[in-house]
Design a protein around this motif. Structure first.
Motif, mmCIF file in Angstrom:
data_model
loop_
_atom_site.group_PDB
_atom_site.id
_atom_site.type_symbol
_atom_site.label_atom_id
_atom_site.label_comp_id
_atom_site.label_asym_id
_atom_site.label_seq_id
_atom_site.Cartn_x
_atom_site.Cartn_y
_atom_site.Cartn_z
ATOM 1 N N TRP A 32 0.970 -1.287 0.093
ATOM 2 C CA TRP A 32 0.141 -0.111 0.019
ATOM 3 C C TRP A 32 0.941 1.268 -0.101
ATOM 4 O O TRP A 32 2.005 1.184 0.462
ATOM 5 C CB TRP A 32 -0.789 0.017 1.295
ATOM 6 N N SER A 33 0.098 2.302 -0.461
ATOM 7 C CA SER A 33 1.008 3.607 -0.352
ATOM 8 C C SER A 33 0.715 4.325 0.758
ATOM 9 O O SER A 33 -0.353 4.123 1.623
ATOM 10 C CB SER A 33 0.464 4.638 -1.667
ATOM 11 N N MET A 34 1.850 4.804 1.555
ATOM 12 C CA MET A 34 1.440 5.484 2.636
ATOM 13 C C MET A 34 2.020 7.090 2.587
ATOM 14 O O MET A 34 3.023 7.223 1.782
ATOM 15 C CB MET A 34 1.944 4.842 3.832
ATOM 16 N N VAL A 48 2.493 16.008 1.294
ATOM 17 C CA VAL A 48 3.785 16.753 1.500
ATOM 18 C C VAL A 48 4.897 15.443 1.413
ATOM 19 O O VAL A 48 6.068 15.792 1.396
ATOM 20 C CB VAL A 48 3.977 17.443 2.954
ATOM 21 N N ALA A 49 4.552 14.259 1.427
ATOM 22 C CA ALA A 49 5.676 13.158 1.297
ATOM 23 C C ALA A 49 4.558 11.906 1.050
ATOM 24 O O ALA A 49 3.581 11.716 1.811
ATOM 25 C CB ALA A 49 6.440 13.015 2.665
ATOM 26 N N ALA A 50 5.097 11.107 0.319
ATOM 27 C CA ALA A 50 4.247 9.801 0.110
ATOM 28 C C ALA A 50 5.308 8.825 -0.178
ATOM 29 O O ALA A 50 6.395 9.114 -1.127
ATOM 30 C CB ALA A 50 3.294 10.018 -0.989
ATOM 31 N N LEU A 51 5.098 7.612 0.134
ATOM 32 C CA LEU A 51 5.666 6.463 -0.542
ATOM 33 C C LEU A 51 4.947 5.653 -1.338
ATOM 34 O O LEU A 51 3.902 5.141 -0.751
ATOM 35 C CB LEU A 51 6.278 5.567 0.658
ATOM 36 N N ASP A 52 5.238 5.215 -2.524
ATOM 37 C CA ASP A 52 4.389 4.474 -3.378
ATOM 38 C C ASP A 52 4.636 2.868 -2.837
ATOM 39 O O ASP A 52 5.222 2.507 -1.951
ATOM 40 C CB ASP A 52 4.718 4.992 -4.998
ATOM 41 N N ARG A 53 3.797 2.087 -3.664
ATOM 42 C CA ARG A 53 3.731 0.708 -3.545
ATOM 43 C C ARG A 53 5.098 -0.036 -3.563
ATOM 44 O O ARG A 53 5.284 -0.815 -3.101
ATOM 45 C CB ARG A 53 2.558 0.130 -4.042
ATOM 46 N N ASP A 54 5.992 0.804 -4.413
ATOM 47 C CA ASP A 54 7.378 0.131 -4.718
ATOM 48 C C ASP A 54 8.257 1.059 -3.366
ATOM 49 O O ASP A 54 9.771 0.591 -3.567
ATOM 50 C CB ASP A 54 7.883 0.375 -5.866
ATOM 51 N N GLY A 55 7.760 1.688 -2.664
ATOM 52 C CA GLY A 55 8.642 2.156 -1.663
ATOM 53 C C GLY A 55 9.505 3.633 -2.226
ATOM 54 O O GLY A 55 10.227 3.969 -1.550
ATOM 55 N N ILE A 56 8.695 4.243 -3.125
ATOM 56 C CA ILE A 56 9.444 5.347 -3.820
ATOM 57 C C ILE A 56 8.981 6.361 -3.408
ATOM 58 O O ILE A 56 7.790 6.807 -3.369
ATOM 59 C CB ILE A 56 9.648 5.171 -5.553
ATOM 60 N N PRO A 57 9.805 7.385 -2.807
ATOM 61 C CA PRO A 57 9.214 8.535 -2.000
ATOM 62 C C PRO A 57 8.970 9.471 -3.283
ATOM 63 O O PRO A 57 9.517 9.803 -4.243
ATOM 64 C CB PRO A 57 10.356 9.109 -1.285
ATOM 65 N N GLY A 98 -3.377 3.806 1.695
ATOM 66 C CA GLY A 98 -4.267 3.230 0.847
ATOM 67 C C GLY A 98 -3.695 2.764 -0.302
ATOM 68 O O GLY A 98 -2.499 2.354 -0.475
ATOM 69 N N ASN A 99 -4.814 1.910 -1.081
ATOM 70 C CA ASN A 99 -4.338 1.081 -2.043
ATOM 71 C C ASN A 99 -4.055 1.802 -3.740
ATOM 72 O O ASN A 99 -3.559 1.312 -4.489
ATOM 73 C CB ASN A 99 -5.331 0.084 -2.489
ATOM 74 N N GLY A 100 -4.074 3.198 -3.528
ATOM 75 C CA GLY A 100 -4.172 4.015 -4.605
ATOM 76 C C GLY A 100 -2.453 4.385 -5.024
ATOM 77 O O GLY A 100 -1.689 3.919 -4.117
ATOM 78 N N GLY A 101 -2.218 4.963 -5.880
ATOM 79 C CA GLY A 101 -0.914 5.599 -6.301
ATOM 80 C C GLY A 101 -0.357 6.825 -5.595
ATOM 81 O O GLY A 101 -1.096 7.279 -4.565
ATOM 82 N N THR A 102 0.566 7.410 -5.914
ATOM 83 C CA THR A 102 1.075 8.584 -5.382
ATOM 84 C C THR A 102 1.464 9.391 -6.489
ATOM 85 O O THR A 102 1.577 9.155 -7.375
ATOM 86 C CB THR A 102 2.459 8.470 -4.364
ATOM 87 N N TYR A 108 -2.961 8.973 -3.494
ATOM 88 C CA TYR A 108 -4.238 9.322 -4.055
ATOM 89 C C TYR A 108 -5.340 8.469 -3.456
ATOM 90 O O TYR A 108 -5.446 7.255 -3.213
ATOM 91 C CB TYR A 108 -4.093 8.548 -5.561
ATOM 92 N N GLU A 109 -6.207 9.254 -3.156
ATOM 93 C CA GLU A 109 -7.635 8.930 -2.518
ATOM 94 C C GLU A 109 -7.284 7.588 -1.537
ATOM 95 O O GLU A 109 -7.544 6.328 -1.490
ATOM 96 C CB GLU A 109 -8.688 8.168 -3.611
ATOM 97 N N PRO A 110 -6.714 8.087 -0.053
ATOM 98 C CA PRO A 110 -6.323 7.281 0.675
ATOM 99 C C PRO A 110 -7.615 6.459 1.319
ATOM 100 O O PRO A 110 -8.656 6.997 1.266
ATOM 101 C CB PRO A 110 -5.726 8.269 1.897
ATOM 102 N N ASP A 111 -7.478 5.099 1.647
ATOM 103 C CA ASP A 111 -8.522 4.644 2.364
ATOM 104 C C ASP A 111 -8.588 4.971 3.845
ATOM 105 O O ASP A 111 -9.617 4.951 4.467
ATOM 106 C CB ASP A 111 -8.308 3.145 2.131
ATOM 107 N N PHE A 112 -7.524 5.271 4.521
ATOM 108 C CA PHE A 112 -7.470 5.460 5.696
ATOM 109 C C PHE A 112 -6.541 6.675 6.128
ATOM 110 O O PHE A 112 -5.595 6.993 5.668
ATOM 111 C CB PHE A 112 -6.902 4.181 6.324
ATOM 112 N N TRP A 113 -7.411 7.316 7.246
ATOM 113 C CA TRP A 113 -6.592 8.538 7.711
ATOM 114 C C TRP A 113 -6.339 8.521 9.186
ATOM 115 O O TRP A 113 -7.006 7.951 10.056
ATOM 116 C CB TRP A 113 -7.577 9.768 7.291
ATOM 117 N N GLY A 114 -5.279 9.173 9.844
ATOM 118 C CA GLY A 114 -4.971 9.534 11.066
ATOM 119 C C GLY A 114 -5.916 10.560 11.530
ATOM 120 O O GLY A 114 -6.446 11.373 10.711
ATOM 121 N N ARG A 115 -5.809 10.966 12.825
ATOM 122 C CA ARG A 115 -6.639 12.233 13.276
ATOM 123 C C ARG A 115 -5.487 13.529 13.500
ATOM 124 O O ARG A 115 -6.158 14.689 13.614
ATOM 125 C CB ARG A 115 -7.170 11.804 14.692
#
Length: 123
Positions: A32-34, A48-57, A98-102, A108-115
């Motif tokens: 998953w992307s985070m 402001v920062a993301a890691l895609d499913r391949d771990g690329i920031p 989420g399961n989307g890209g970055t 892209y369209e995260p499935d889960f969010w923190g507070r």
């Protein structure tokens, strides 16, 4: 059910550093992307920062060279190192997954969010 809990925010002076953490409970697929989003007062939430499913920031130009995102799958934790902080970095910082890209630092369209965790940078 996935729960994301951020920590590490605080108040620092311009030029300071902080390290944010996002602890995930529940199942987060390793592919998953985070990422991290920021919402400043009166402004829209932005990635402001993301890691895609391949771990690329990826990062937007506004934070390149100052923010570093990393992930420890064994600990189910996402990190963000922030240095050379500026007053315009002030805002609530949210972790997302989420399961989307970055794209340019945004999941892209995260499935889960923190507070969120608050970061305040004073001049």
């Amino acid at each position: 059910q996935v729960l994301l809990v951020e920590s590490g925010g605080g108040s620092v002076q311009s030029g300071g550093s902080l390290r944010l953490s996002c602890a995930a409970s529940g199942y987060i697929h390793p592919m998953w992307s985070m990422g991290w989003f920021r919402q400043a007062p009166g402004k829209e939430r932005e990635g402001v920062a993301a890691l895609d499913r391949d771990g690329i920031p990826s990062y937007p130009d506004s934070v390149k060279g100052r923010l570093t995102i990393s992930r420890d799958n064994a600990k189910n934790t996402l990190y963000q190192e922030m240095k050379s902080l500026k007053p315009e970095d002030t805002g609530m910082y949210y972790c997302a997954a989420g399961n989307g890209g970055t794209w340019r630092g945004a999941v892209y369209e995260p499935d889960f969010w923190g507070r969120g965790t608050q970061v305040t940078v004073s001049s």
